[in-house]
Design an enzyme around this catalytic site. Structure first.
Site, mmCIF file in Angstrom:
data_model
loop_
_atom_site.group_PDB
_atom_site.id
_atom_site.type_symbol
_atom_site.label_atom_id
_atom_site.label_comp_id
_atom_site.label_asym_id
_atom_site.label_seq_id
_atom_site.Cartn_x
_atom_site.Cartn_y
_atom_site.Cartn_z
ATOM 1 N N ARG A 188 141.313 -48.097 39.839
ATOM 2 C CA ARG A 188 140.185 -49.026 40.014
ATOM 3 C C ARG A 188 140.031 -49.305 41.498
ATOM 4 O O ARG A 188 140.974 -49.100 42.276
ATOM 5 C CB ARG A 188 140.448 -50.333 39.254
ATOM 6 C CG ARG A 188 141.703 -51.018 39.738
ATOM 7 C CD ARG A 188 142.352 -51.913 38.712
ATOM 8 N NE ARG A 188 143.694 -52.256 39.187
ATOM 9 C CZ ARG A 188 144.093 -53.459 39.569
ATOM 10 N NH1 ARG A 188 143.308 -54.488 39.486
ATOM 11 N NH2 ARG A 188 145.319 -53.652 40.022
ATOM 12 N N TYR B 239 159.517 -48.215 27.987
ATOM 13 C CA TYR B 239 159.595 -48.286 29.453
ATOM 14 C C TYR B 239 160.942 -47.715 29.935
ATOM 15 O O TYR B 239 160.986 -46.913 30.870
ATOM 16 C CB TYR B 239 159.448 -49.751 29.863
ATOM 17 C CG TYR B 239 159.421 -50.040 31.344
ATOM 18 C CD1 TYR B 239 158.376 -49.592 32.147
ATOM 19 C CD2 TYR B 239 160.413 -50.829 31.941
ATOM 20 C CE1 TYR B 239 158.321 -49.911 33.499
ATOM 21 C CE2 TYR B 239 160.364 -51.161 33.292
ATOM 22 C CZ TYR B 239 159.319 -50.697 34.066
ATOM 23 O OH TYR B 239 159.261 -51.019 35.399
ATOM 24 N N LYS C 80 161.767 -44.546 32.263
ATOM 25 C CA LYS C 80 162.469 -44.678 33.551
ATOM 26 C C LYS C 80 163.684 -43.747 33.634
ATOM 27 O O LYS C 80 163.919 -43.129 34.673
ATOM 28 C CB LYS C 80 162.864 -46.144 33.813
ATOM 29 C CG LYS C 80 161.679 -47.056 34.132
ATOM 30 C CD LYS C 80 160.891 -46.578 35.350
ATOM 31 C CE LYS C 80 159.781 -47.520 35.766
ATOM 32 N NZ LYS C 80 158.849 -46.903 36.725
ATOM 33 N N GLY D 113 148.570 -46.045 42.475
ATOM 34 C CA GLY D 113 148.719 -47.402 41.923
ATOM 35 C C GLY D 113 148.770 -48.446 43.024
ATOM 36 O O GLY D 113 149.472 -49.460 42.926
ATOM 37 N N ASP E 182 142.980 -41.210 39.176
ATOM 38 C CA ASP E 182 143.722 -41.381 37.920
ATOM 39 C C ASP E 182 144.905 -40.421 37.991
ATOM 40 O O ASP E 182 144.712 -39.196 38.091
ATOM 41 C CB ASP E 182 142.788 -41.036 36.740
ATOM 42 C CG ASP E 182 143.500 -41.148 35.398
ATOM 43 O OD1 ASP E 182 144.747 -41.211 35.367
ATOM 44 O OD2 ASP E 182 142.792 -41.166 34.374
ATOM 45 N N ASP F 214 143.972 -45.686 43.579
ATOM 46 C CA ASP F 214 144.194 -46.431 42.331
ATOM 47 C C ASP F 214 143.116 -46.002 41.337
ATOM 48 O O ASP F 214 142.083 -45.433 41.720
ATOM 49 C CB ASP F 214 144.135 -47.946 42.572
ATOM 50 C CG ASP F 214 144.897 -48.738 41.500
ATOM 51 O OD1 ASP F 214 145.991 -49.265 41.808
ATOM 52 O OD2 ASP F 214 144.399 -48.826 40.356
ATOM 53 N N LEU G 19 146.850 -50.735 44.197
ATOM 54 C CA LEU G 19 146.307 -52.101 44.111
ATOM 55 C C LEU G 19 147.177 -53.001 43.230
ATOM 56 O O LEU G 19 146.801 -54.135 42.925
ATOM 57 C CB LEU G 19 144.870 -52.078 43.582
ATOM 58 C CG LEU G 19 143.863 -51.449 44.549
ATOM 59 C CD1 LEU G 19 142.484 -51.344 43.910
ATOM 60 C CD2 LEU G 19 143.767 -52.250 45.847
ATOM 61 N N GLY G 20 148.347 -52.516 42.830
ATOM 62 C CA GLY G 20 149.234 -53.308 41.992
ATOM 63 C C GLY G 20 150.089 -54.274 42.812
ATOM 64 O O GLY G 20 149.892 -54.454 44.014
ATOM 65 N N GLN G 21 151.055 -54.880 42.113
ATOM 66 C CA GLN G 21 151.889 -55.916 42.754
ATOM 67 C C GLN G 21 152.651 -55.355 43.956
ATOM 68 O O GLN G 21 152.703 -55.984 45.014
ATOM 69 C CB GLN G 21 152.876 -56.486 41.717
ATOM 70 C CG GLN G 21 153.575 -57.748 42.194
ATOM 71 C CD GLN G 21 154.787 -58.145 41.343
ATOM 72 O OE1 GLN G 21 155.179 -57.447 40.409
ATOM 73 N NE2 GLN G 21 155.394 -59.268 41.677
HETATM 74 P P1 NAD Z 1 151.319 -53.022 38.654
HETATM 75 O O1 NAD Z 1 151.124 -53.050 37.186
HETATM 76 O O2 NAD Z 1 151.202 -54.296 39.405
HETATM 77 O O3 NAD Z 1 150.328 -51.982 39.330
HETATM 78 C C1 NAD Z 1 150.100 -50.710 38.784
HETATM 79 C C2 NAD Z 1 148.826 -50.157 39.397
HETATM 80 O O4 NAD Z 1 148.625 -48.871 38.816
HETATM 81 C C3 NAD Z 1 147.589 -50.992 39.087
HETATM 82 O O5 NAD Z 1 146.895 -51.287 40.285
HETATM 83 C C4 NAD Z 1 146.763 -50.118 38.151
HETATM 84 O O6 NAD Z 1 145.368 -50.224 38.365
HETATM 85 C C5 NAD Z 1 147.240 -48.725 38.545
HETATM 86 N N1 NAD Z 1 147.074 -47.753 37.464
HETATM 87 C C6 NAD Z 1 147.177 -47.933 36.122
HETATM 88 N N2 NAD Z 1 146.909 -46.785 35.482
HETATM 89 C C7 NAD Z 1 146.624 -45.859 36.421
HETATM 90 C C8 NAD Z 1 146.273 -44.491 36.386
HETATM 91 N N3 NAD Z 1 146.128 -43.830 35.241
HETATM 92 N N4 NAD Z 1 146.071 -43.852 37.561
HETATM 93 C C9 NAD Z 1 146.180 -44.517 38.741
HETATM 94 N N5 NAD Z 1 146.499 -45.821 38.846
HETATM 95 C C10 NAD Z 1 146.727 -46.470 37.695
HETATM 96 O O7 NAD Z 1 152.750 -52.351 38.895
HETATM 97 P P2 NAD Z 1 153.799 -52.651 40.066
HETATM 98 O O8 NAD Z 1 154.522 -53.886 39.712
HETATM 99 O O9 NAD Z 1 153.173 -52.537 41.384
HETATM 100 O O10 NAD Z 1 154.841 -51.460 39.800
HETATM 101 C C11 NAD Z 1 154.766 -50.238 40.471
HETATM 102 C C12 NAD Z 1 155.958 -49.400 40.061
HETATM 103 O O11 NAD Z 1 157.174 -50.126 40.318
HETATM 104 C C13 NAD Z 1 156.024 -49.027 38.563
HETATM 105 O O12 NAD Z 1 156.595 -47.751 38.430
HETATM 106 C C14 NAD Z 1 156.969 -50.042 38.000
HETATM 107 O O13 NAD Z 1 157.622 -49.583 36.838
HETATM 108 C C15 NAD Z 1 157.952 -50.191 39.139
HETATM 109 N N6 NAD Z 1 158.693 -51.449 39.085
HETATM 110 C C16 NAD Z 1 158.047 -52.628 39.276
HETATM 111 C C17 NAD Z 1 158.779 -53.810 39.190
HETATM 112 C C18 NAD Z 1 158.119 -55.142 39.379
HETATM 113 O O14 NAD Z 1 158.786 -56.176 39.129
HETATM 114 N N7 NAD Z 1 156.883 -55.204 39.821
HETATM 115 C C19 NAD Z 1 160.155 -53.763 38.927
HETATM 116 C C20 NAD Z 1 160.755 -52.524 38.694
HETATM 117 C C21 NAD Z 1 160.024 -51.355 38.822
HETATM 118 C C1 AKB Z 2 159.258 -55.493 34.173
HETATM 119 O O1 AKB Z 2 159.648 -56.622 33.826
HETATM 120 O O2 AKB Z 2 158.767 -54.647 33.415
HETATM 121 C C2 AKB Z 2 159.451 -55.109 35.615
HETATM 122 C C3 AKB Z 2 160.741 -54.389 35.781
HETATM 123 C C4 AKB Z 2 161.981 -55.139 36.010
HETATM 124 O O3 AKB Z 2 160.762 -53.196 35.706
HETATM 125 N N1 AKB Z 2 159.348 -56.290 36.415
#
Ligand code: NAD
Ligand code: AKB
Length: 319
Positions: free
Chosen positions: A36, A142, A146, A8, A53, A34, A10-12
């Site tokens: 994509r 969710y 978790k 994952g 994936d 990722d 390319l995510g945030q």
């Molecule tokens: P995001 O949604 O920004 O990125 C997720 C990435 O996963 C994307 O680039 C997407 O293309 C990829 N993805 C989706 N399906 C996939 C698959 N089947 N196989 C491979 N890649 C796939 O998420 P994020 O914010 O970077 O979060 C990452 C982790 O951190 C998650 O477990 C999330 O629950 C956790 N988290 C995030 C936050 C937050 O505020 N961002 C807070 C708490 C926990």
């Molecule tokens: C969401 O809002 O889903 C995330 C988190 C706090 O897990 N930012």
């Protein structure tokens, strides 16, 4: 951590974590993956990148062997609002991806990190200064994912000796990549809209307090917990961490100090508001501080100054 595979990526979080880890451990030693591929993206350009994936265990294992990894950082998941809209997909991806990643870590004896969330708490959890060890009966898909994920990671540690580590992230605020479908996303959107139009309509209602953190602190926390001496960890999956807790009117007031004409109103989204109402107002990060030295550098004021500077430098709001 010598050879790290990130899912994952390319995510945030991944977009910033991969770049920071490549700075520390070397470009070739951080394999970004990722579902994509974003051509021209720095994560794809400046080091190894593979399509993966996470529901495909076979390919994950092949890639892990190909690159001889010793660390797996598993980020791919659906966030709270998207998971609530697509609960079955969330179960299959969030749990299926996690168990595949844990299996790869077990098979290749890798150190393992995956983030949990404040979403692992629910309405019966104490709302203020939420303890590390407390009631976890979340009412969202969710949250169910978790809590099950935290338990599964602890199980892999106890049963198989996999060095699993995790944190319960609060809402993360950042300027590189937009968040991917969470409840706390309003606290990112508000900065973009403040610069673009001087106003913002919040989908989270007045008086709703949630924990938040600026991305540089989140990235440092991942690296710090992974580098920590494992023998000092009493808890593992997953540590409460937070940097600030605020309600929409407080972030709006902070932005107003920089953009005096800024105004905010509300159009509350019942789904995301319901999720937010089930989460804590503020969590207690004492165990993370004591067991591995967690520390956040950014409060609301410092983060707001930096966010507005960084977004302006990217041309957000430029006429
Ligand atoms: P995001 O949604 O920004 O990125 C997720 C990435 O996963 C994307 O680039 C997407 O293309 C990829 N993805 C989706 N399906 C996939 C698959 N089947 N196989 C491979 N890649 C796939 O998420 P994020 O914010 O970077 O979060 C990452 C982790 O951190 C998650 O477990 C999330 O629950 C956790 N988290 C995030 C936050 C937050 O505020 N961002 C807070 C708490 C926990
Ligand atoms: C969401 O809002 O889903 C995330 C988190 C706090 O897990 N930012």
């Amino acid at each position: 951590m010598k050879k790290i595979l990130v899912t994952g990526a390319l995510g945030q979080i991944g977009s910033e974590l991969v770049m920071k880890m490549r700075e520390i451990y070397g470009n070739d030693n951080v394999i970004a993956t990722d579902l994509r591929k974003l051509e021209g993206n720095p994560v794809v350009m400046n080091g190894p990148f593979e399509l993966l994936d996470v529901t495909d265990h076979k390919t994950m294992l092949e890639l892990a062997k190909k690159y001889e990894i010793d660390t797996l950082v598993h980020l791919a998941a659906l966030l709270s609002a998207t998971a609530e809209a697509k609960p079955l997909l969330a179960w299959n991806l969030n749990m299926g991806g996690l168990v595949n990643a844990l299996e790869v870590a077990r098979e290749l004896n890798c150190q393992f990190f995956t983030p949990s969330s404040i979403g692992a708490f629910g309405p019966s959890t104490p709302k203020d200064n939420t303890p590390q060890d407390t009631i976890q009966r979340p009412t969202t898909m969710y949250g169910v994912n978790k809590v099950a994920g935290e338990l599964l990671c602890d199980y892999y540690f106890k049963k198989f000796g996999v060095d699993t580590r995790g944190v319960r992230f609060p809402g993360l605020i950042s300027y590189e990549v937009l968040p991917g479908g969470g409840t706390t996303d309003y606290a990112v959107d508000i900065y973009y809209e403040a610069l673009k139009s001087g106003k913002y309509t919040s989908f989270i209602g007045e008086g709703t307090k949630m924990d938040m953190m600026y991305m540089p602190d989140a990235i440092n926390a991942i690296i710090k917990i992974m580098e920590a001496d494992g023998s000092k960890l009493i808890h593992r999956n997953a540590f409460n961490i937070t940097a600030m807790s605020f309600e929409p009117e407080e972030i709006a007031a902070e932005i107003k100090k920089h953009i005096p004409g800024f105004i905010m109103d509300y159009n509350v989204d019942p789904i995301r508001q319901g999720i937010a109402n089930s989460w804590p107002n503020s969590i207690d990060p004492t165990c993370a501080k004591n067991e591995w030295g967690f520390k956040a550098e950014y409060d609301l004021a410092k983060m707001t100054t930096d966010m507005l500077e960084k977004l302006s430098a990217k041309g957000i709001g430029a006429k």
